[in-house]
Scaffold this motif. Structure first.
Motif, PDB file in Angstrom:
ATOM      1  N   LYS A   1     -46.174  45.390   5.366  1.00 44.23           N
ATOM      2  CA  LYS A   1     -46.233  46.818   5.637  1.00 44.23           C
ATOM      3  C   LYS A   1     -45.765  47.370   4.224  1.00 44.23           C
ATOM      4  O   LYS A   1     -45.309  46.884   3.470  1.00 44.23           O
ATOM      5  N   GLY A   2     -46.626  48.362   3.839  1.00 45.39           N
ATOM      6  CA  GLY A   2     -46.219  49.142   2.352  1.00 45.39           C
ATOM      7  C   GLY A   2     -46.792  48.618   1.219  1.00 45.39           C
ATOM      8  O   GLY A   2     -46.690  48.807   0.118  1.00 45.39           O
ATOM      9  N   ARG A   3     -47.779  47.417   1.463  1.00 46.10           N
ATOM     10  CA  ARG A   3     -48.410  46.613   0.195  1.00 46.10           C
ATOM     11  C   ARG A   3     -49.515  47.400   0.033  1.00 46.10           C
ATOM     12  O   ARG A   3     -50.418  47.609   1.206  1.00 46.10           O
ATOM     13  N   SER A   4     -50.178  47.060  -1.065  1.00 42.46           N
ATOM     14  CA  SER A   4     -51.524  47.848  -1.585  1.00 42.46           C
ATOM     15  C   SER A   4     -52.368  46.460  -1.425  1.00 42.46           C
ATOM     16  O   SER A   4     -53.697  46.901  -1.445  1.00 42.46           O
ATOM     17  N   ILE A   5     -51.899  45.448  -1.860  1.00 44.12           N
ATOM     18  CA  ILE A   5     -52.707  44.165  -2.095  1.00 44.12           C
ATOM     19  C   ILE A   5     -52.370  42.976  -1.451  1.00 44.12           C
ATOM     20  O   ILE A   5     -51.040  42.738  -1.154  1.00 44.12           O
ATOM     21  N   ILE A   6     -53.052  42.036  -1.174  1.00 45.97           N
ATOM     22  CA  ILE A   6     -52.750  40.791  -0.752  1.00 45.97           C
ATOM     23  C   ILE A   6     -52.599  39.734  -1.784  1.00 45.97           C
ATOM     24  O   ILE A   6     -53.835  39.598  -2.635  1.00 45.97           O
ATOM     25  N   ASP A   7     -51.273  39.290  -2.070  1.00 47.22           N
ATOM     26  CA  ASP A   7     -51.261  38.472  -3.301  1.00 47.22           C
ATOM     27  C   ASP A   7     -50.267  37.150  -3.105  1.00 47.22           C
ATOM     28  O   ASP A   7     -49.785  37.145  -1.928  1.00 47.22           O
ATOM     29  N   ASP A   8     -49.996  36.509  -4.191  1.00 47.83           N
ATOM     30  CA  ASP A   8     -49.229  35.312  -4.115  1.00 47.83           C
ATOM     31  C   ASP A   8     -47.989  35.750  -3.513  1.00 47.83           C
ATOM     32  O   ASP A   8     -47.288  34.931  -2.847  1.00 47.83           O
ATOM     33  N   GLU A   9     -47.156  36.798  -4.065  1.00 44.60           N
ATOM     34  CA  GLU A   9     -46.050  37.271  -3.670  1.00 44.60           C
ATOM     35  C   GLU A   9     -45.818  37.737  -2.124  1.00 44.60           C
ATOM     36  O   GLU A   9     -44.634  36.915  -1.662  1.00 44.60           O
ATOM     37  N   MET A  10     -46.938  38.029  -1.640  1.00 43.05           N
ATOM     38  CA  MET A  10     -46.583  38.309  -0.408  1.00 43.05           C
ATOM     39  C   MET A  10     -46.591  36.790   0.575  1.00 43.05           C
ATOM     40  O   MET A  10     -45.792  36.885   1.312  1.00 43.05           O
ATOM     41  N   TYR A  11     -47.291  35.968   0.000  1.00 47.81           N
ATOM     42  CA  TYR A  11     -47.346  34.568   1.044  1.00 47.81           C
ATOM     43  C   TYR A  11     -46.105  33.955   0.677  1.00 47.81           C
ATOM     44  O   TYR A  11     -45.838  33.188   1.494  1.00 47.81           O
ATOM     45  N   GLU A  12     -45.387  34.196  -0.706  1.00 47.66           N
ATOM     46  CA  GLU A  12     -44.143  33.388  -0.966  1.00 47.66           C
ATOM     47  C   GLU A  12     -43.006  33.868  -0.234  1.00 47.66           C
ATOM     48  O   GLU A  12     -42.220  33.330   0.514  1.00 47.66           O
ATOM     49  N   GLU A  13     -43.031  35.244   0.202  1.00 50.59           N
ATOM     50  CA  GLU A  13     -42.151  35.915   1.243  1.00 50.59           C
ATOM     51  C   GLU A  13     -42.051  35.536   2.449  1.00 50.59           C
ATOM     52  O   GLU A  13     -41.487  35.186   3.128  1.00 50.59           O
ATOM     53  N   LEU A  14     -43.711  35.376   2.850  1.00 53.49           N
ATOM     54  CA  LEU A  14     -43.876  34.810   4.250  1.00 53.49           C
ATOM     55  C   LEU A  14     -43.396  33.292   4.516  1.00 53.49           C
ATOM     56  O   LEU A  14     -42.416  32.899   5.403  1.00 53.49           O
ATOM     57  N   GLU A  15     -43.636  32.513   3.313  1.00 53.70           N
ATOM     58  CA  GLU A  15     -42.988  31.264   3.422  1.00 53.70           C
ATOM     59  C   GLU A  15     -41.552  31.120   3.427  1.00 53.70           C
ATOM     60  O   GLU A  15     -40.946  30.359   4.291  1.00 53.70           O
ATOM     61  N   GLU A  16     -41.153  31.851   2.747  1.00 55.39           N
ATOM     62  CA  GLU A  16     -39.480  31.838   2.867  1.00 55.39           C
ATOM     63  C   GLU A  16     -38.853  32.280   4.005  1.00 55.39           C
ATOM     64  O   GLU A  16     -37.891  31.610   4.861  1.00 55.39           O
ATOM     65  N   LEU A  17     -39.372  33.271   4.731  1.00 51.64           N
ATOM     66  CA  LEU A  17     -39.108  33.587   6.120  1.00 51.64           C
ATOM     67  C   LEU A  17     -39.329  33.031   7.155  1.00 51.64           C
ATOM     68  O   LEU A  17     -38.545  32.660   8.129  1.00 51.64           O
ATOM     69  N   LEU A  18     -40.493  32.206   7.244  1.00 49.67           N
ATOM     70  CA  LEU A  18     -40.775  31.150   8.157  1.00 49.67           C
ATOM     71  C   LEU A  18     -39.955  30.062   7.976  1.00 49.67           C
ATOM     72  O   LEU A  18     -39.424  29.375   9.166  1.00 49.67           O
ATOM     73  N   VAL A  19     -39.523  29.370   6.856  1.00 53.75           N
ATOM     74  CA  VAL A  19     -38.507  28.215   6.691  1.00 53.75           C
ATOM     75  C   VAL A  19     -37.180  28.757   7.438  1.00 53.75           C
ATOM     76  O   VAL A  19     -36.563  27.962   8.004  1.00 53.75           O
TER      77      VAL A  19
END
Length: 372
Positions: free
Chosen positions: A96-114
Motif C-alpha cells: 500500500k502507498g507505493r508508487s513503484i515495484i522495486d527491490d526495497e518492496m521485495y526486501e521488506e516482504l522477505e523480512e516479514l515472511l522470515v
C-alpha cells in the motif's frame, strides 16, 4: 332406374356407412382420451403436493448445506483472526502507498515472511516465484501484487491427500506421533469423535505409557467420543499395547484403530527406536496394507515444528500432519514450509478447544480465511 344409377347409389350408401363408422370410432377414441386426461389430472393433483414437498425438502437441504458451509467459513475466519490481522494484514500493508515495484518492496516482504515462521529457504522461493509471476502478468501497480502473492503461496499448500485414508470393509490404522505438549491426546480424541459421528467403530490404543496421566486423559476422550480403549498400566511396554490394540480392533471388527505414542523418552534416539518398533508391529499385522502415520505439531512453535517434522519423518514415514493451536498465533507461516519441505499434506488444523475446532484442512478455504 338404370343399372349405373343403382350401382353408384349403392356405392354412395356404402361410403356413407363407412364414414359414419369412422366418425363413431373417432368419437369413441375421443371419449377415451378425454377420460384418460381426466384420470391424469386427478393423478397429477394427487402427486403434485408430494412432488412439491420433495422439491421443497431438497431445496431446504441445499440451503442448509450452503448456510453450514458459509457459517463454517465465517467461523474459520474468526478462529484465525490473529493470523489474519497479524502476518497477513502486515503483508497487505507492504504493497500500500507505493508508487513503484522495486527491490526495497521485495526486501521488506522477505523480512516479514522470515519473521512469520516461513523460514529463509521457503521465503526465498516465494519471493522468487512472486517476482517472476509479477513480470509475467505485466503488473506495474504495487497494490496489485498482493493477490498475486496469495496465488503464489497457495501453490505451496498440498491439496491432494488431505483426507484421512479410510477404506471400507477393513481395519484402518492411524498412528499418531508428536512431542509432549503439542495437543496429541486431544487431537486423537477429536478425530475419534469425528469418526464415531460418521458411524464408524473406533478403538484407541493408549500407547503413551510414559507420560503421567496420559492414559487417564485418553480414556476420558474415548468415553466422550464413544470409542473403545485398550490400555496397560503406566510404564508398560508401548509395543505390547499396540499389539493388543490391533488384536482388539481385529476381534471387534473396528473400522478404525487410532494409536497414541510417547512424546518423550530419555533422548531422541530412544524415542525414535520406540517408534520404529511400533511401526514394525503395525506392518507385521497389516502386511502390505497402507496406514496413516500423522505428526501433530504445535502451530505456535514455528521453525521448531519443521525440525520435528524432519526428524519424525525419517523414522515413521509420515503420511500427513495436524497443526494445532493456530488460533493462538499471529504468524501461521509454518503451514507453508511444512507442506513444501516435507511434501506431505496437512490433514487437520486445530483452531480452538471445542471438538469441532479440529477442522479438516482445505487449502483454498484456509487461504480465503487468512487473505480475504
Amino acid at each position: 332406374m338404370s343399372f349405373f344409377s343403382k350401382f353408384f347409389g349403392k356405392k354412395k350408401k356404402e361410403e356413407e356407412v363407412i364414414v359414419e363408422e369412422i366418425r363413431e370410432k373417432v368419437e369413441e377414441v375421443k371419449e377415451e382420451i378425454e377420460e384418460r386426461v381426466e384420470d391424469l389430472k386427478e393423478e397429477i393433483e394427487t402427486v403434485e403436493p408430494v412432488l412439491k414437498e420433495e422439491v421443497k425438502e431438497k431445496i431446504e437441504k441445499v440451503e442448509e448445506k450452503i448456510e453450514k458451509k458459509t457459517g463454517f467459513f465465517a467461523s474459520l475466519r474468526e478462529k484465525l483472526i490473529r493470523s489474519r490481522e497479524g502476518l497477513f494484514s502486515k503483508l497487505k500493508n507492504i504493497f500500500k502507498g507505493r508508487s513503484i515495484i522495486d527491490d526495497e518492496m521485495y526486501e521488506e516482504l522477505e523480512e516479514l515472511l522470515v519473521q512469520s515462521d516461513i523460514g529463509m529457504e521457503m521465503t526465498l522461493k516465494i519471493v522468487k516465484d512472486l517476482e517472476e509471476e509479477v513480470r509475467n502478468r505485466g503488473i506495474k501497480d504495487p497494490e496489485e501484487v498482493f493477490p498475486v502473492l496469495r496465488d503464489v503461496m497457495e501453490k505451496y499448500l498440498i491439496e491432494e491427500g488431505t483426507d484421512l485414508d479410510i477404506e471400507p470393509n477393513r481395519m484402518n490404522v492411524i498412528l499418531v506421533v508428536g512431542v509432549n505438549g503439542v495437543g496429541k491426546t486431544t487431537t486423537i480424541g477429536k478425530i475419534a469423535a469425528k469418526l464415531t459421528r460418521e458411524g464408524k467403530k473406533v478403538v484407541i490404543g493408549a500407547g503413551d505409557t510414559f507420560r503421567a496421566a496420559a492414559i487417564e486423559q485418553l480414556e476420558e476422550w474415548a468415553k466422550r467420543a464413544g470409542a473403545e480403549i485398550v490400555k496397560h498400566s503406566q510404564g508398560a511396554d508401548p509395543g505390547a499395547v499396540v499389539f493388543d490394540t490391533l488384536k482388539a480392533g481385529e476381534d471387534k471388527k473396528a473400522d478404525v484403530v487410532i494409536i497414541d505414542t510417547a512424546g518423550r523418552l530419555h533422548n531422541k534416539n530412544n524415542l525414535m527406536q520406540e517408534l520404529e518398533k511400533i511401526n514394525n508391529i503395525i506392518k507385521k499385522k497389516l502386511g502390505s496394507q497402507d496406514y496413516e502415520s500423522i505428526l501433530v505439531i504445535d502451530g505456535t512453535t514455528g521453525q521448531n515444528g519443521l525440525n520435528q517434522a524432519k526428524v519424525f519423518n525419517e523414522v515413521t514415514k509420515l503420511t500427513g500432519f495436524v497443526v494445532t493451536k493456530l488460533d493462538g498465533t499471529a504468524k501461521g507461516g509454518i503451514l507453508f514450509s511444512i507442506s513444501e519441505q516435507i511434501k506431505k499434506p496437512i490433514k487437520f488444523i486445530g483452531v480452538g478447544e471445542g471438538v469441532d475446532d479440529l477442522r479438516e484442512f482445505k487449502a483454498k478455504e484456509y487461504i480465503q480465511a487468512i487473505f480475504d
